[in-house]
Write an enzyme that holds these catalytic residues in place. Structure first.
Site, PDB file in Angstrom:
ATOM      1  N   HIS A   1      14.840  37.271 -16.352  1.00  0.00           N
ATOM      2  CA  HIS A   1      15.028  37.757 -17.926  1.00  0.00           C
ATOM      3  C   HIS A   1      16.019  38.533 -18.476  1.00  0.00           C
ATOM      4  CE1 HIS A   1      12.324  38.414 -21.870  1.00  0.00           C
ATOM      5  NE2 HIS A   1      13.462  38.904 -21.850  1.00  0.00           N
TER       6      HIS A   1
ATOM      7  N   GLU B   1      29.206  56.063  -8.835  1.00  0.00           N
ATOM      8  CA  GLU B   1      28.637  56.318 -10.376  1.00  0.00           C
ATOM      9  C   GLU B   1      27.054  56.011 -10.440  1.00  0.00           C
ATOM     10  OE1 GLU B   1      31.495  57.045 -11.203  1.00  0.00           O
ATOM     11  OE2 GLU B   1      30.719  58.182 -12.987  1.00  0.00           O
TER      12      GLU B   1
ATOM     13  N   HIS C   1      19.972  41.313 -21.893  1.00  0.00           N
ATOM     14  CA  HIS C   1      20.187  40.125 -21.151  1.00  0.00           C
ATOM     15  C   HIS C   1      21.418  40.172 -20.423  1.00  0.00           C
ATOM     16  CE1 HIS C   1      16.563  37.852 -23.805  1.00  0.00           C
ATOM     17  NE2 HIS C   1      16.424  39.009 -23.200  1.00  0.00           N
TER      18      HIS C   1
ATOM     19  N   HIS D   1      16.468  46.989 -24.698  1.00  0.00           N
ATOM     20  CA  HIS D   1      16.041  45.675 -23.728  1.00  0.00           C
ATOM     21  C   HIS D   1      17.344  44.847 -24.062  1.00  0.00           C
ATOM     22  CE1 HIS D   1      14.751  41.976 -22.100  1.00  0.00           C
ATOM     23  NE2 HIS D   1      14.302  41.441 -23.107  1.00  0.00           N
TER      24      HIS D   1
ATOM     25  N   GLU E   1       9.222  42.472 -28.473  1.00  0.00           N
ATOM     26  CA  GLU E   1       8.900  43.145 -27.492  1.00  0.00           C
ATOM     27  C   GLU E   1       7.944  44.665 -27.804  1.00  0.00           C
ATOM     28  OE1 GLU E   1       8.463  41.749 -24.717  1.00  0.00           O
ATOM     29  OE2 GLU E   1       9.921  40.180 -24.393  1.00  0.00           O
TER      30      GLU E   1
HETATM   31  O1  2HA Z   1      14.443  37.729 -28.075  1.00  0.00           O
HETATM   32  O2  2HA Z   1      14.885  39.456 -25.784  1.00  0.00           O
HETATM   33  O3  2HA Z   1      12.459  39.319 -24.554  1.00  0.00           O
HETATM   34  C1  2HA Z   1      14.076  38.784 -27.849  1.00  0.00           C
HETATM   35  C2  2HA Z   1      13.732  39.127 -26.236  1.00  0.00           C
HETATM   36  C3  2HA Z   1      12.363  38.861 -25.816  1.00  0.00           C
HETATM   37 ZN    ZN Z   2      14.404  39.489 -23.485  1.00  0.00          ZN
END
Ligand code: 2HA
Ligand code: ZN
Length: 272
Positions: free
Chosen positions: A211, A170, A142, A140, A116
């Site tokens: 995602h 909060e 998940h 980033h 990314e």
């Molecule tokens: O694998 O999270 O968006 C890495 C990620 C891709």
């Molecule tokens: Zn990702």
């Protein structure tokens, strides 16, 4: 280069370990990047490899000319960062035109910077300007509850923001500007980077529907704390929906009273 002992590397590793512990990073999911300060450079000493290979960026970023970044490597696991920082992290420098990068340290067993990278660098470029240079961290992850919510809530910044703001006080304090949402998109490229950067001019957090989530902050604590707050609110929201939906929710007026009491610079478009 005295990389592993540098304080910013210690903070980077701590955040990677904490984030792994939260369950937000299955396998190689997620990535983290940090734009070095001049103090950081002083700690490690500026020692670019004379024979380093320059790699073209997918777009020119003159805003980042000469900047140094520490970031996770492509396909590397967040849970392994603490065990072997040199194998899982990359320290890169951007050239003086903002057109290419060079690996200075890390990826000791081979590899590339994060898949990314386009989104990380473009968000850094936007945030560097909008924060007058204060923003340092782009992250980033998940987190399962926020991803699940992106299947249920409309892919709309206002709807998502209002749903999360209502979950606990909060939220209004931690992200008074709200958060952005983009509909499903192919990860890893310029298109998702451009769409993300557009929203990150306004927000510090962004849902990539179906995602994950991107956060930005002036410090590791800020970026991690924002992700934690968002995901906690997301978890409460999921529990409420699983129990059949809310029977009472703070109104826009209640949120306005909170914003006024705490003198929050809240996004009015989302309160009315
Ligand atoms: O694998 O999270 O968006 C890495 C990620 C891709
Ligand atoms: Zn990702």
């Amino acid at each position: 280069m005295r990389i592993p002992e540098a304080p910013f590397v210690r903070d980077f590793i701590r955040m990677s370990a904490d984030a792994w512990g939260k369950g937000w990073h299955e396998r190689n999911g997620g990535n983290l990047s940090y734009r070095l300060r001049s103090e950081d450079m002083a700690v490690i000493g500026q020692d670019p490899r004379a024979d380093g290979k320059w790699v073209e960026l997918t777009r020119n970023l003159p805003e980042l000319a000469g900047e140094y970044f520490l970031l996770t490597g492509q396909g590397k696991y967040m849970r392994n960062v603490m065990l072997d920082p040199p194998a899982n992290l990359a320290l890169i420098v951007i050239d003086q035109k903002g057109a290419r990068y060079q690996l200075l340290w890390g990826l000791s067993q081979g590899g590339k910077p994060s898949s990314e990278l386009p989104s990380h660098l473009l968000i850094h470029a936007i945030k560097k300007i909008s924060s007058q240079g204060l923003n340092r961290v782009v992250y980033h992850a998940h987190p399962a509850n926020l991803i699940a919510l992106s299947f249920v809530l409309p892919p709309d910044s206002r709807d998502f923001t209002r749903a999360l703001w209502s979950m606990m006080p909060e939220c209004l304090m931690v992200f008074p500007e709200g958060l952005g949402v983009i509909p499903w998109a192919v990860p890893g490229g310029e298109e998702i980077a451009a769409r993300s950067a557009l929203l990150m001019e306004k927000y510090n957090a962004l849902i990539w529907s179906h995602h994950g989530v991107f956060c930005a902050g002036n410090s590791f604590d800020e970026a991690f704390g924002l992700m934690e707050t968002l995901e906690k609110a997301g978890e409460i929201c999921v529990k409420i929906l699983s129990m059949g939906g809310a029977r009472s929710t703070p109104s826009g007026q209640d949120l306005r009273r909170l914003a006024d009491a705490l003198r929050l610079d809240v996004n009015d478009d989302f309160l009315t």
